[in-house]
Write a protein that holds these residues in place. Structure first.
Motif, PDB file in Angstrom:
ATOM      1  N   SER A   1      51.364  29.943  10.163  1.00 51.30           N
ATOM      2  CA  SER A   1      51.884  29.022   9.161  1.00 51.30           C
ATOM      3  C   SER A   1      51.218  29.291   7.813  1.00 51.30           C
ATOM      4  N   MET A   2      51.877  28.883   6.777  1.00 49.92           N
ATOM      5  CA  MET A   2      51.312  29.054   5.437  1.00 49.92           C
ATOM      6  C   MET A   2      49.994  28.313   5.326  1.00 49.92           C
TER       7      MET A   2
ATOM      8  N   THR B   1      52.860  32.395   1.479  1.00 53.25           N
ATOM      9  CA  THR B   1      54.121  31.744   1.828  1.00 53.25           C
ATOM     10  C   THR B   1      55.166  32.779   2.199  1.00 53.25           C
ATOM     11  N   ARG B   2      55.234  33.857   1.426  1.00 55.42           N
ATOM     12  CA  ARG B   2      56.189  34.927   1.742  1.00 55.42           C
ATOM     13  C   ARG B   2      55.882  35.556   3.099  1.00 55.42           C
TER      14      ARG B   2
ATOM     15  N   ALA C   1      54.312  34.053   5.672  1.00 57.96           N
ATOM     16  CA  ALA C   1      54.648  33.072   6.703  1.00 57.96           C
ATOM     17  C   ALA C   1      56.151  33.037   6.946  1.00 57.96           C
ATOM     18  N   ASP C   2      56.938  33.112   5.876  1.00 55.72           N
ATOM     19  CA  ASP C   2      58.395  33.130   6.017  1.00 55.72           C
ATOM     20  C   ASP C   2      58.867  34.395   6.728  1.00 55.72           C
ATOM     21  N   ALA C   3      58.291  35.547   6.377  1.00 55.11           N
ATOM     22  CA  ALA C   3      58.677  36.808   7.005  1.00 55.11           C
ATOM     23  C   ALA C   3      58.339  36.807   8.491  1.00 55.11           C
TER      24      ALA C   3
ATOM     25  N   SER D   1      57.991  34.156  10.414  1.00 53.14           N
ATOM     26  CA  SER D   1      58.865  33.173  11.045  1.00 53.14           C
ATOM     27  C   SER D   1      60.255  33.764  11.270  1.00 53.14           C
ATOM     28  N   ASN D   2      60.767  34.476  10.278  1.00 56.43           N
ATOM     29  CA  ASN D   2      62.081  35.115  10.417  1.00 56.43           C
ATOM     30  C   ASN D   2      62.068  36.147  11.539  1.00 56.43           C
TER      31      ASN D   2
ATOM     32  N   ASP E   1      61.883  34.249  14.943  1.00 54.13           N
ATOM     33  CA  ASP E   1      63.159  33.605  15.247  1.00 54.13           C
ATOM     34  C   ASP E   1      64.238  34.626  15.575  1.00 54.13           C
TER      35      ASP E   1
ATOM     36  N   ARG F   1      67.610  32.960  15.323  1.00 56.09           N
ATOM     37  CA  ARG F   1      68.161  33.364  14.032  1.00 56.09           C
ATOM     38  C   ARG F   1      69.410  34.188  14.252  1.00 56.09           C
TER      39      ARG F   1
END
Length: 156
Positions: free
Chosen positions: A66-67, A98-99, A101-103, A105-106, A109, A115
Protein backbone atom coordinates in the motif's frame (compact mmCIF):
# COMPACT_ATOMS: atom_id res chain seq x y z
CA UNK A 1 -23.57 19.78 -1.70
CA UNK A 2 -19.79 19.73 -2.01
CA UNK A 3 -18.06 21.15 -5.07
CA UNK A 4 -14.56 20.04 -5.94
CA UNK A 5 -12.78 22.04 -8.58
CA UNK A 6 -9.53 21.28 -10.39
CA UNK A 7 -7.32 23.44 -12.56
CA UNK A 8 -4.63 22.62 -15.04
CA UNK A 9 -1.82 25.08 -15.67
CA UNK A 10 0.80 25.27 -18.38
CA UNK A 11 4.06 26.19 -16.67
CA UNK A 12 6.61 28.65 -17.97
CA UNK A 13 9.42 28.17 -15.43
CA UNK A 14 12.60 30.17 -15.09
CA UNK A 15 15.91 28.30 -15.47
CA UNK A 16 16.15 27.84 -11.70
CA UNK A 17 12.58 26.62 -11.47
CA UNK A 18 13.16 24.28 -14.43
CA UNK A 19 16.10 22.69 -12.62
CA UNK A 20 13.98 22.35 -9.48
CA UNK A 21 11.18 20.73 -11.50
CA UNK A 22 13.67 18.27 -13.01
CA UNK A 23 14.93 17.48 -9.51
CA UNK A 24 11.38 16.82 -8.32
CA UNK A 25 10.73 14.51 -11.29
CA UNK A 26 13.94 12.67 -10.48
CA UNK A 27 12.79 12.31 -6.88
CA UNK A 28 9.58 10.66 -8.13
CA UNK A 29 11.70 8.16 -10.08
CA UNK A 30 14.03 7.51 -7.13
CA UNK A 31 11.13 6.80 -4.75
CA UNK A 32 9.45 4.50 -7.29
CA UNK A 33 12.66 2.57 -7.96
CA UNK A 34 13.53 2.30 -4.26
CA UNK A 35 10.08 0.91 -3.45
CA UNK A 36 10.18 -1.51 -6.37
CA UNK A 37 13.59 -2.79 -5.27
CA UNK A 38 12.21 -3.36 -1.75
CA UNK A 39 9.21 -5.28 -3.09
CA UNK A 40 11.30 -7.40 -5.48
CA UNK A 41 13.81 -8.25 -2.75
CA UNK A 42 11.01 -9.25 -0.39
CA UNK A 43 9.34 -11.43 -3.03
CA UNK A 44 12.66 -13.07 -3.94
CA UNK A 45 13.46 -13.75 -0.27
CA UNK A 46 10.08 -15.34 0.33
CA UNK A 47 10.37 -17.44 -2.84
CA UNK A 48 13.84 -18.65 -1.83
CA UNK A 49 12.57 -19.58 1.62
CA UNK A 50 9.71 -21.54 0.05
CA UNK A 51 12.19 -23.43 -2.13
CA UNK A 52 14.05 -24.49 1.03
CA UNK A 53 10.83 -25.95 2.42
CA UNK A 54 10.22 -23.36 5.12
CA UNK A 55 6.54 -23.37 6.18
CA UNK A 56 4.40 -20.36 5.21
CA UNK A 57 3.99 -19.17 8.78
CA UNK A 58 7.78 -18.93 9.24
CA UNK A 59 8.55 -17.01 6.03
CA UNK A 60 9.95 -13.48 6.07
CA UNK A 61 6.95 -11.18 6.62
CA UNK A 62 5.43 -9.85 3.40
CA UNK A 63 6.07 -6.20 2.64
CA UNK A 64 2.99 -3.98 2.49
CA UNK A 65 2.33 -2.79 -1.05
CA UNK A 66 0.00 0.00 0.00
CA UNK A 67 1.05 3.59 -0.45
CA UNK A 68 0.88 4.08 3.30
CA UNK A 69 3.04 1.05 4.04
CA UNK A 70 5.62 2.06 1.44
CA UNK A 71 5.64 5.66 2.65
CA UNK A 72 6.08 4.61 6.27
CA UNK A 73 9.10 2.50 5.29
CA UNK A 74 10.44 5.35 3.09
CA UNK A 75 10.27 7.78 6.01
CA UNK A 76 12.32 5.37 8.11
CA UNK A 77 15.16 5.06 5.59
CA UNK A 78 15.07 8.23 3.49
CA UNK A 79 18.16 9.72 5.13
CA UNK A 80 20.24 6.73 4.00
CA UNK A 81 18.59 6.20 0.60
CA UNK A 82 18.43 9.83 -0.51
CA UNK A 83 20.39 12.18 1.75
CA UNK A 84 19.32 15.07 -0.50
CA UNK A 85 15.60 14.37 0.08
CA UNK A 86 14.96 17.66 1.89
CA UNK A 87 15.71 19.64 -1.27
CA UNK A 88 12.43 18.47 -2.81
CA UNK A 89 8.82 18.58 -1.75
CA UNK A 90 7.44 15.58 0.11
CA UNK A 91 4.86 15.42 -2.67
CA UNK A 92 7.52 14.15 -5.10
CA UNK A 93 8.28 11.08 -3.01
CA UNK A 94 4.60 10.49 -2.24
CA UNK A 95 3.84 10.66 -5.97
CA UNK A 96 6.45 8.00 -6.81
CA UNK A 97 5.26 5.67 -4.05
CA UNK A 98 1.62 6.17 -5.05
CA UNK A 99 2.45 5.27 -8.65
CA UNK A 100 4.25 2.14 -7.46
CA UNK A 101 1.36 1.10 -5.20
CA UNK A 102 -1.07 1.56 -8.10
CA UNK A 103 1.16 -0.43 -10.48
CA UNK A 104 1.52 -3.30 -8.01
CA UNK A 105 -2.21 -3.30 -7.33
CA UNK A 106 -2.96 -3.39 -11.07
CA UNK A 107 -0.52 -6.29 -11.53
CA UNK A 108 -2.00 -8.26 -8.63
CA UNK A 109 -5.58 -7.65 -9.77
CA UNK A 110 -4.70 -8.59 -13.34
CA UNK A 111 -3.11 -11.88 -12.29
CA UNK A 112 -5.99 -12.79 -9.97
CA UNK A 113 -8.64 -12.05 -12.60
CA UNK A 114 -10.18 -9.05 -10.79
CA UNK A 115 -9.00 -6.66 -13.50
CA UNK A 116 -10.58 -6.88 -16.93
CA UNK A 117 -8.61 -6.56 -20.13
CA UNK A 118 -5.17 -7.80 -21.09
CA UNK A 119 -2.71 -8.98 -18.44
CA UNK A 120 -0.66 -6.28 -16.79
CA UNK A 121 3.04 -6.99 -16.38
CA UNK A 122 5.03 -6.58 -13.19
CA UNK A 123 6.27 -2.97 -12.77
CA UNK A 124 9.71 -2.17 -14.20
CA UNK A 125 12.37 0.18 -12.91
CA UNK A 126 12.18 3.72 -14.30
CA UNK A 127 15.19 5.11 -16.11
CA UNK A 128 16.03 8.71 -16.87
CA UNK A 129 15.37 8.08 -20.54
CA UNK A 130 12.23 5.97 -20.34
CA UNK A 131 10.42 7.57 -17.42
CA UNK A 132 7.85 10.27 -18.06
CA UNK A 133 8.95 13.45 -16.34
CA UNK A 134 5.88 14.32 -14.36
CA UNK A 135 4.63 14.62 -10.82
CA UNK A 136 1.51 15.65 -8.96
CA UNK A 137 0.97 18.07 -6.13
CA UNK A 138 -2.05 16.79 -4.22
CA UNK A 139 -1.61 18.47 -0.85
CA UNK A 140 0.37 21.34 0.54
CA UNK A 141 0.06 25.02 -0.02
CA UNK A 142 -0.78 25.52 -3.67
CA UNK A 143 -2.03 29.02 -4.21
CA UNK A 144 -2.81 31.41 -7.00
CA UNK A 145 -0.88 34.63 -7.25
CA UNK A 146 -3.24 36.73 -9.31
CA UNK A 147 -4.81 35.18 -12.42
CA UNK A 148 -1.55 34.28 -14.17
CA UNK A 149 0.68 32.60 -11.59
CA UNK A 150 0.47 29.49 -9.44
CA UNK A 151 2.79 29.08 -6.45
CA UNK A 152 3.87 25.49 -5.72
CA UNK A 153 5.43 24.18 -2.49
CA UNK A 154 9.25 24.38 -2.49
CA UNK A 155 9.34 25.45 -6.17
CA UNK A 156 7.76 28.86 -5.84
Amino acid sequence: MRVVQAYRFALDPTARQGAALASHCGAVRVAFNWGLAQVKANLAQREAERSYGIPEDQLTPALSWSMYGLRKRWNQVKDEVAPWWAGNSKEAYACGLTRLADALSNWRDSNSGKRKGPKVGFPRFKTKRRAARSMRFTTGTIRLDGHTHVVLPVLG
